[in-house]
Design an enzyme around this catalytic site. Structure first.
Site, PDB file in Angstrom:
ATOM      1  N   TYR A   1       0.785  -1.234   0.000  1.00 60.64           N
ATOM      2  CA  TYR A   1       0.000   0.000   0.000  1.00 60.64           C
ATOM      3  C   TYR A   1       0.816   1.282   0.000  1.00 60.64           C
ATOM      4  O   TYR A   1       0.263   2.356  -0.187  1.00 60.64           O
ATOM      5  CB  TYR A   1      -0.975  -0.017   1.176  1.00 60.64           C
ATOM      6  CG  TYR A   1      -2.012  -1.105   1.010  1.00 60.64           C
ATOM      7  CD1 TYR A   1      -3.076  -0.941   0.132  1.00 60.64           C
ATOM      8  CD2 TYR A   1      -1.896  -2.304   1.690  1.00 60.64           C
ATOM      9  CE1 TYR A   1      -4.013  -1.943  -0.057  1.00 60.64           C
ATOM     10  CE2 TYR A   1      -2.830  -3.318   1.514  1.00 60.64           C
ATOM     11  CZ  TYR A   1      -3.883  -3.136   0.634  1.00 60.64           C
ATOM     12  OH  TYR A   1      -4.804  -4.128   0.444  1.00 60.64           O
TER      13      TYR A   1
ATOM     14  N   PHE B   1     -11.254  -3.829  10.699  1.00 61.41           N
ATOM     15  CA  PHE B   1     -12.457  -3.461   9.950  1.00 61.41           C
ATOM     16  C   PHE B   1     -12.334  -3.952   8.519  1.00 61.41           C
ATOM     17  O   PHE B   1     -11.274  -4.391   8.081  1.00 61.41           O
ATOM     18  CB  PHE B   1     -12.698  -1.948   9.979  1.00 61.41           C
ATOM     19  CG  PHE B   1     -11.545  -1.105   9.506  1.00 61.41           C
ATOM     20  CD1 PHE B   1     -11.416  -0.771   8.172  1.00 61.41           C
ATOM     21  CD2 PHE B   1     -10.571  -0.669  10.410  1.00 61.41           C
ATOM     22  CE1 PHE B   1     -10.351   0.006   7.739  1.00 61.41           C
ATOM     23  CE2 PHE B   1      -9.504   0.115   9.984  1.00 61.41           C
ATOM     24  CZ  PHE B   1      -9.393   0.456   8.650  1.00 61.41           C
TER      25      PHE B   1
END
Length: 442
Positions: free
Chosen positions: A151, A442
């Site tokens: 990322y 999450f």
């Protein structure tokens, strides 16, 4: 509904693409009727057995336009093109130093099937989502990175760390006597209904005291209290104890499970902490004392804890605590709106530093003057002044919440000092009293 093809090789976020746009792959938001195919694709992408459809859970999370998928039109199934990649985002708030909250785009459920790697699929989904997030006014995007090296090229940098602990209760000698606690406090077990009723309000109060924390939607509480079933999610009820002050105010919570384990006829049970919220130090001391007093428990295991949590120092023998094996970077941050992100947080010292920021998408590129006033407010504005420190937007995201220092990044050749002492001055501006922490997957 908007559909688009994967980006050509060599685009600003397209270095993972090996072919041109005519690859037969279409990336678009899914519709409700495609949830089942998306559910199967996410299991494939995470290399997990698809034990059963997660219909109830996926419908609970479904938000039109926020669940993306890549469909291979050259590999059809009975239902049409095959779903080969998944991506989901949702809006939440991120607490920054000082207690304010930033609107952020939370990214989750990112998968690309093993058969479709290196074809620009992730780049296409990421560009689509981040562009839309900027248009909605999100100041940043966040995610939890399963692999470190994916990322950074999209502008994300590690911004919080989990500092879990594994404590040998017998060797620790328990907590030191005389630690301050609330006079007249009490700790009692809560039913699942009480957790659903009292937990959200407690968390709302707590998360505004903890930089790096995010909101917990209603679905979070449903999943973790057995209100909704997610096949493959190994949920056990466990135990939840609430801390109340003398007037009955709930100021803390601990949720844990205990594994039944014996060494011959001697109890050797680990107590596994799932959730720990404390609004103040006195509450935290009382909850830790409770955890260390549970019968049969030989080890207290806390996989995710604020990295500067003083738990070891509360013990009679701090050496009985050792880092948990999951101690690692956790929440990653991608800044999208520098003025909004830096105006929201507070600063502990006045000062000024000029940053030369690079951003492959161009959204935050340029020279920026970061200034803090004596009253703790600050701002970042574009400037033509000579730069003091050169860094990428990913490294700036790492610094924003105070989890890392510019001095350490400079020593690692991840940022470049253009003026003597620039890294130290940046650290003076951005330092925080407590480490940022996010306890929630999450």
């Amino acid at each position: 509904m908007t559909a688009f093809r994967t980006p050509p090789y060599g685009g600003r976020m397209g270095n993972d693409a090996q072919q041109g746009t005519d690859q037969g792959i279409e990336i678009r938001p899914i519709v409700h009727e495609e949830l089942a195919a998306w559910d199967r694709a996410i299991a494939r992408g995470f290399m997990r057995p698809h034990v059963a459809p997660a219909k109830e859970w996926r419908e609970l999370l479904f938000e039109p336009g926020r669940m993306l998928a890549a469909f291979d039109r050259t590999d059809p199934t009975a239902d049409g093109p095959r779903c080969v990649a998944t991506f989901r985002s949702f809006d939440t708030e991120l607490t920054v130093p000082g207690g304010a909250v930033l609107p952020v785009d939370a990214i989750s459920a990112v998968t690309v099937n093993a058969t479709h790697r290196r074809r620009g699929v992730l780049s296409g989904m990421m560009r689509h989502d981040l562009t839309a997030a900027r248009e909605r006014g999100a100041a940043a995007a966040i995610l939890i990175a399963a692999e470190y090296n994916i990322y950074g090229r999209f502008g994300f940098g590690p911004a919080t760390r989990s500092g879990g602990q594994r404590v040998d209760v017998l060797r620790s000698g328990g907590l030191r006597a005389g630690l301050p606690v609330h006079e007249g406090h009490r700790i009692g077990f809560a039913t699942l209904d009480e957790v659903r009723r009292l937990g959200p309000e407690l968390h709302e109060r707590w998360r505004r005291t903890q930089p790096g924390a995010i909101g917990r939607p209603a679905s979070w509480w449903q999943l973790r209290t057995g209100g909704v079933e997610l096949p493959g999610f190994d949920w056990k009820e466990g135990f939840t104890a609430l801390h109340r002050t003398a007037d009955g105010t709930v100021t803390g919570l601990i949720t844990y499970t205990v594994d039944e384990k014996f060494d011959g006829s001697y109890p050797d049970c680990p107590l596994n902490v799932r959730d720990f919220l404390a609004l103040d130090r006195r509450t935290a001391n009382a909850l830790w004392a409770f955890a260390f007093s549970v019968d049969w428990v030989r080890h207290v295991v806390v996989p995710n804890l604020r990295s500067d949590e003083p738990l070891p120092l509360l013990l009679n023998e701090p050496r009985a605590a050792r880092p948990h094996e999951d101690d690692a970077d956790f929440l990653w941050l991608r800044l999208l709106d520098l003025p909004a992100a830096f105006a929201a947080r507070r600063y502990t010292a006045p000062g000024r530093v000029v940053l030369d920021v690079t951003d492959r998408e161009g959204w935050t590129s340029g020279r920026w003057a970061l200034e803090a006033a004596a009253d703790g407010t600050g701002r970042i504005t574009r400037t033509e002044d000579d730069a003091d420190l050169a860094l990428g937007v990913a490294e700036l995201g790492t610094l924003h919440l105070g989890a890392e220092t510019a001095t350490r990044l400079a020593d690692a050749a991840l940022v470049t000092e253009l003026a003597p002492g620039a890294a130290a001055r940046t650290d003076t501006l951005l330092r925080t009293a407590r480490a940022p922490w996010n306890p929630d997957v999450f």
